[in-house]
Scaffold this active site. Structure first.
Site, PDB file in Angstrom:
ATOM      1  N   GLU A  60       0.795  -1.222   0.000  1.00  0.00           N
ATOM      2  CA  GLU A  60       0.000   0.000   0.000  1.00  0.00           C
ATOM      3  C   GLU A  60       0.833   1.281   0.000  1.00  0.00           C
ATOM      4  O   GLU A  60       0.528   2.213  -0.774  1.00  0.00           O
ATOM      5  CB  GLU A  60      -0.973  -0.001   1.189  1.00  0.00           C
ATOM      6  CG  GLU A  60      -2.122  -0.987   1.068  1.00  0.00           C
ATOM      7  CD  GLU A  60      -1.766  -2.407   1.520  1.00  0.00           C
ATOM      8  OE1 GLU A  60      -2.648  -3.262   1.539  1.00  0.00           O
ATOM      9  OE2 GLU A  60      -0.590  -2.622   1.876  1.00  0.00           O
ATOM     10  N   HIS A 129     -10.572  -5.269  10.096  1.00  0.00           N
ATOM     11  CA  HIS A 129     -11.210  -5.099   8.788  1.00  0.00           C
ATOM     12  C   HIS A 129     -12.628  -4.535   8.927  1.00  0.00           C
ATOM     13  O   HIS A 129     -13.466  -4.733   8.055  1.00  0.00           O
ATOM     14  CB  HIS A 129     -11.278  -6.440   8.040  1.00  0.00           C
ATOM     15  CG  HIS A 129      -9.939  -6.984   7.644  1.00  0.00           C
ATOM     16  ND1 HIS A 129      -9.100  -7.593   8.536  1.00  0.00           N
ATOM     17  CD2 HIS A 129      -9.307  -7.006   6.440  1.00  0.00           C
ATOM     18  CE1 HIS A 129      -7.994  -7.980   7.909  1.00  0.00           C
ATOM     19  NE2 HIS A 129      -8.098  -7.627   6.640  1.00  0.00           N
TER      20      HIS A 129
END
Length: 331
Positions: A60, A129
């Site tokens: 990322e 998450h």
């Protein structure tokens, strides 16, 4: 008017902008053949190829940094961040680089980049998450933050974001991807900083973001049956924030509840409530109430997870008390 899902609306917005502007490209993990784990981007690689729909490594910081550089040199990248929780990994690229380049270059550089990601609990995805982290980036000058509440908003806000010359972060609720709403076939954009009054009322204002708009609308239906008229407002963007519409509503109703799925402490609810208290104080019959997620890591257990986020029943209970003049312990 046709109805499409929020997922289809996002896909359609990106496809239309990529056809319109050859400098737009999209990159992220599993965005090409897989179309993301939520299948939001399915079919785009077949039309635009792997040079414009780019699968990245699981890195990322690297691909967001690449997007910042591309934006500074003439492209309009859309970064797909698979889960909003991963935004911690790219805070330097997003908040120290993208957000500050225009200011630090004296206006010579712009970063027209969109980072699309998601938020929301109650999907049984556990603490890493399931977070709603919009307040983190809303705190950073130089970033715009959009939070669509339906397919209609998702398409209009995405198209506006792609055309904006500033970095924009869009948070989509991952539980809403299959929700349908009327969406025009003709082109439209939704300007940033313009709230939507979803339902007019006279007794109390419910200001809600993203999926919490549905929570507020359900609560308003229940309250209406009891003779309490609730106005429901979707800010659409929290940066910029349409203060004028929110203040006008609260000055009319004299009571307000702010609902957001981020953690309650130091969050979106706190900022909006503070502005209302500061600028509409003499119009209020009660303190502005905040309803956010519990200040705990999101549990994996369904029985525990479901009680950590605001519900229509909770909004109704608090609205009844406010309208009855009862004091409420916000904790």
């Amino acid at each position: 008017m046709r109805e499409i899902t929020l997922s289809q609306a996002v896909n359609e917005a990106i496809a239309e902008e990529m056809r319109r502007d050859p400098t737009v490209f999209l990159l992220g993990e599993d965005v090409a053949e897989a179309g993301t784990p939520f299948k939001v981007l399915s079919g785009l690689v077949e039309e635009f190829g792997t040079e414009r729909i780019i699968d990245t490594p699981i890195a990322e910081p690297g691909f967001v940094g690449l997007a910042v550089g591309a934006a500074m040199t003439g492209a309009r990248p859309i970064v797909d961040l698979m889960f909003g929780d991963f935004i911690y990994l790219v805070m330097d690229q997003l908040c120290n680089q993208a957000a500050k380049q225009h200011y630090m270059s004296g206006g010579k550089l712009s970063v027209p980049m969109v980072l699309r990601t998601n938020l929301g609990a109650t999907r049984r995805s556990a603490a890493q998450h399931s977070q709603s982290l919009q307040a983190l980036v809303a705190h950073i000058p130089g970033l715009k933050v959009a939070m669509p509440s339906s397919a209609y908003e998702a398409k209009g806000l995405m198209k506006t974001a792609i055309r904006d010359n500033n970095p924009v972060v869009i948070f989509e609720d991952k539980l809403m991807y299959q929700d349908k709403a009327p969406v025009p076939e003709e082109e439209y954009l939704i300007p940033f900083g313009e709230a939507n009054v979803k339902r007019e009322g006279r007794d109390i204002t419910l200001i809600a973001t993203s999926s919490m708009v549905q929570v507020a609308e359900k609560a308003a239906e229940t309250l209406a049956a009891e003779g309490i008229s609730a106005e429901v407002i979707d800010p659409r963007t929290i940066v910029p924030l349409d203060e004028a519409t929110l203040l006008a509503s609260v000055r009319k109703t004299s009571r307000a509840i702010v609902i957001d799925e981020g953690h309650q402490s130091y969050g979106v609810t706190a900022e909006i409530a503070s502005r209302l208290n500061e600028k509409a104080f003499y119009h209020l019959d009660a303190p502005v109430l905040r309803m956010g997620a519990m200040d705990v890591p999101v549990p994996f257990s369904p029985a525990l997870e479901d009680i950590t986020v605001p519900t229509p029943e909770g909004v109704v209970a608090n609205a009844r008390k406010l309208c009855a003049g009862e004091m409420i312990n916000a904790a």
